[in-house]
Design a protein around this motif. Structure first.
Motif, PDB file in Angstrom:
ATOM      1  N   ASP A   1      63.383  28.481  83.748  1.00 22.29           N
ATOM      2  CA  ASP A   1      63.560  27.045  83.924  1.00 22.29           C
ATOM      3  C   ASP A   1      64.596  26.560  82.921  1.00 22.29           C
ATOM      4  O   ASP A   1      64.840  27.220  81.904  1.00 22.29           O
ATOM      5  CB  ASP A   1      62.234  26.315  83.668  1.00 22.29           C
ATOM      6  N   PRO A   2      65.191  25.387  83.170  1.00 15.48           N
ATOM      7  CA  PRO A   2      66.113  24.839  82.167  1.00 15.48           C
ATOM      8  C   PRO A   2      65.383  24.633  80.849  1.00 15.48           C
ATOM      9  O   PRO A   2      64.217  24.234  80.831  1.00 15.48           O
ATOM     10  CB  PRO A   2      66.540  23.494  82.766  1.00 15.48           C
ATOM     11  N   ALA A   3      66.057  24.941  79.750  1.00 16.06           N
ATOM     12  CA  ALA A   3      65.465  24.764  78.422  1.00 16.06           C
ATOM     13  C   ALA A   3      66.588  24.710  77.390  1.00 16.06           C
ATOM     14  O   ALA A   3      67.714  25.139  77.660  1.00 16.06           O
ATOM     15  CB  ALA A   3      64.505  25.914  78.094  1.00 16.06           C
ATOM     16  N   ARG A   4      66.252  24.200  76.223  1.00 18.03           N
ATOM     17  CA  ARG A   4      67.224  24.127  75.136  1.00 18.03           C
ATOM     18  C   ARG A   4      67.791  25.524  74.871  1.00 18.03           C
ATOM     19  O   ARG A   4      67.055  26.506  74.814  1.00 18.03           O
ATOM     20  CB  ARG A   4      66.560  23.591  73.871  1.00 18.03           C
ATOM     21  N   GLY A   5      69.098  25.594  74.767  1.00 20.17           N
ATOM     22  CA  GLY A   5      69.752  26.866  74.505  1.00 20.17           C
ATOM     23  C   GLY A   5      70.132  27.625  75.776  1.00 20.17           C
ATOM     24  O   GLY A   5      70.911  28.564  75.726  1.00 20.17           O
TER      25      GLY A   5
END
Length: 179
Positions: A156-160
């Protein structure tokens, strides 16, 4: 005029690419996205693509007494299945491949247009490797590639994390040296 020839016009190709990316769009939406194309030219090319069955009306609604149409790419050009590809003519295959490759070119252009790019830092690469392989070796390669790719597809989209695209084209090369 053939489907491939119809798509080789830059305005028509941009319309099809935009519809593929967005799903459906009205002429007004397309004009906002493709602002450098005069609206009369856009209407003319939409009509041309529609007459040749490359795009179709997805839905229509009344807006201030006028009919507003939303267009989509016909099924033949939108991510054909393996069965659809197998049943396609040479011309239809070339048209689908033209849209695919030009979409990759557009994506790379969009990346470059961002301005502050660093190919090494962004892990951008493009190369061609020729090799000899049996059908069984190619099947094993494809299975191995999917085994490595499957966990990334589940992310899933996530920081980094940055959204990335892997584009592959595998095809036999003509040669007199086959054994």
């Amino acid at each position: 005029m053939s489907t491939t020839s119809a798509l080789l016009h830059p305005v028509r190709l941009r319309i099809v690419q935009t519809l593929l990316a967005k799903g459906t769009s009205t002429t007004r939406d397309l004009h906002e996205r493709l602002g450098d194309i005069p609206i009369a030219t856009l209407y003319r090319h939409i009509a041309y693509l529609s007459e040749r069955g490359l795009i179709e009306v997805d839905h229509e609604r009344q807006v201030r007494g006028a009919s507003e149409k939303s267009y989509r790419v016909t099924g033949e050009l939108a991510n054909p299945t393996a069965e659809e590809l197998a049943a396609s003519s040479s011309e239809e295959l070339l048209a689908a491949f033209t849209v695919f490759v030009s979409g990759t070119i557009r994506d790379f252009g969009d990346y470059l247009d961002e301005g502050d790019f660093d190919l090494a830092e962004d892990r951008v690469s493009f190369a061609q490797a020729e090799f000899w392989a049996t059908d069984a070796e190619m099947d094993a390669f494809a299975e191995g590639l999917m085994a490595v790719l499957r966990p990334l597809l589940a992310n899933d989209p996530a920081r980094g994390r940055r959204r990335r695209a892997l584009t592959t084209v595998l095809m036999p090369r003509p040669t007199d040296e086959t054994r």
